[in-house]
Enzyme design. Structure first.
Site, short mmCIF file in Angstrom:
data_model
loop_
_atom_site.label_atom_id
_atom_site.label_comp_id
_atom_site.label_asym_id
_atom_site.label_seq_id
_atom_site.Cartn_x
_atom_site.Cartn_y
_atom_site.Cartn_z
N CYS A 128 5.51 -4.34 -12.64
CA CYS A 128 4.41 -4.80 -13.45
C CYS A 128 3.96 -3.82 -14.53
O CYS A 128 5.00 -3.13 -14.87
CB CYS A 128 3.18 -4.90 -12.32
SG CYS A 128 2.82 -3.34 -11.53
N ASN A 161 2.73 -0.07 -12.11
CA ASN A 161 3.47 0.14 -10.79
C ASN A 161 2.60 0.62 -10.00
O ASN A 161 3.01 1.53 -9.16
CB ASN A 161 4.80 0.93 -11.41
CG ASN A 161 5.56 1.13 -10.19
OD1 ASN A 161 6.36 2.30 -10.11
ND2 ASN A 161 5.77 0.02 -9.46
N CYS A 173 -0.13 -1.66 -8.43
CA CYS A 173 -0.62 -2.64 -7.74
C CYS A 173 0.42 -3.68 -7.31
O CYS A 173 0.80 -3.72 -6.10
CB CYS A 173 -1.69 -3.29 -8.46
SG CYS A 173 -3.49 -2.29 -8.64
N ARG A 174 0.65 -4.59 -8.15
CA ARG A 174 1.49 -5.75 -7.83
C ARG A 174 2.80 -5.54 -7.47
O ARG A 174 3.37 -5.83 -6.52
CB ARG A 174 1.43 -6.82 -9.27
CG ARG A 174 -0.09 -7.38 -9.44
CD ARG A 174 0.09 -8.06 -10.65
NE ARG A 174 0.32 -7.03 -11.77
CZ ARG A 174 0.15 -7.69 -12.93
NH1 ARG A 174 0.34 -8.88 -13.32
NH2 ARG A 174 0.55 -6.70 -14.12
N SER A 175 3.44 -4.78 -8.31
CA SER A 175 4.98 -4.25 -8.03
C SER A 175 5.35 -3.64 -6.68
O SER A 175 6.26 -3.80 -5.89
CB SER A 175 5.84 -3.66 -9.21
OG SER A 175 5.08 -2.53 -9.80
N ASP A 178 -3.37 -9.57 -12.36
CA ASP A 178 -3.30 -8.46 -11.83
C ASP A 178 -4.96 -7.98 -11.26
O ASP A 178 -6.07 -8.25 -11.92
CB ASP A 178 -3.29 -7.38 -13.59
CG ASP A 178 -3.39 -5.92 -13.21
OD1 ASP A 178 -3.79 -5.41 -12.16
OD2 ASP A 178 -2.99 -5.46 -14.26
#
Length: 163
Positions: free
Chosen positions: A11, A14, A16-18, A128
């Site tokens: 993401c 690095n 939140c999402r990933s 995001d």
């Protein structure tokens, strides 16, 4: 014995999402007793948060669902194309940033959008949640749990996966 599959989730920062996808996939692999067959990591296309733990809100939502987000943020580097078999980007912007670093078709073929595996969600990108409300973090976990489950099924030949 099948060779180890090396997966990288990407993401922007690095945090939140990933790292959420990283933790979800690691738990799914471990729960199936397949941790010896997978190496999983995450990275960001920016180095803004390098060395930092994931966002505290993402970690809190993860713990509520049984996921520990303990990875430290690191930037995506061109050497990741050699180290990883599959690279899953959370959105088109990060996909383009990663593809811009590819040298050949083999490297390009490793890169996919994560939402290709979220069959029951209309999203084409993982949103995001960083600047949003608590609901955004919850939604991202819902989406990524499904996407990781479908991806793991595909990678372990439990069934085909396509959106």
């Amino acid at each position: 014995m099948a060779s180890m599959k090396r997966l990288l989730f990407v993401c922007l920062g690095n945090i939140c999402r990933s790292p959420a996808a990283h933790a979800i996939m690691e738990k799914g692999v471990k729960d199936r007793g397949l941790d010896h067959r997978f190496f999983i990591d995450s990275a960001g296309t920016s180095g803004w948060h390098q060395g930092k733990l994931p966002d505290s809100r993402m970690r809190a939502h993860g713990l509520k669902r049984g996921f520990e987000l303990t990875s430290l943020s690191r930037p995506f580097v061109p050497e990741d194309f050699e180290k990883f078999d599959h690279i899953y980007c959370m959105d088109r912007s990060n996909l383009q940033n990663v593809l811009a670093l590819t040298r050949d078709e083999t490297q390009k073929s490793k890169v996919r959008l994560m939402c290709e595996y979220a069959k029951n969600f209309p999203d084409e990108e993982v949103p995001d949640p960083y600047h949003g409300s608590d609901d955004g973090f919850k939604y991202v976990f819902d989406l990524l749990e499904e996407a990781c489950e479908e991806l793991l099924k595909e990678l372990t030949s439990e069934g085909p996966s396509s959106k």
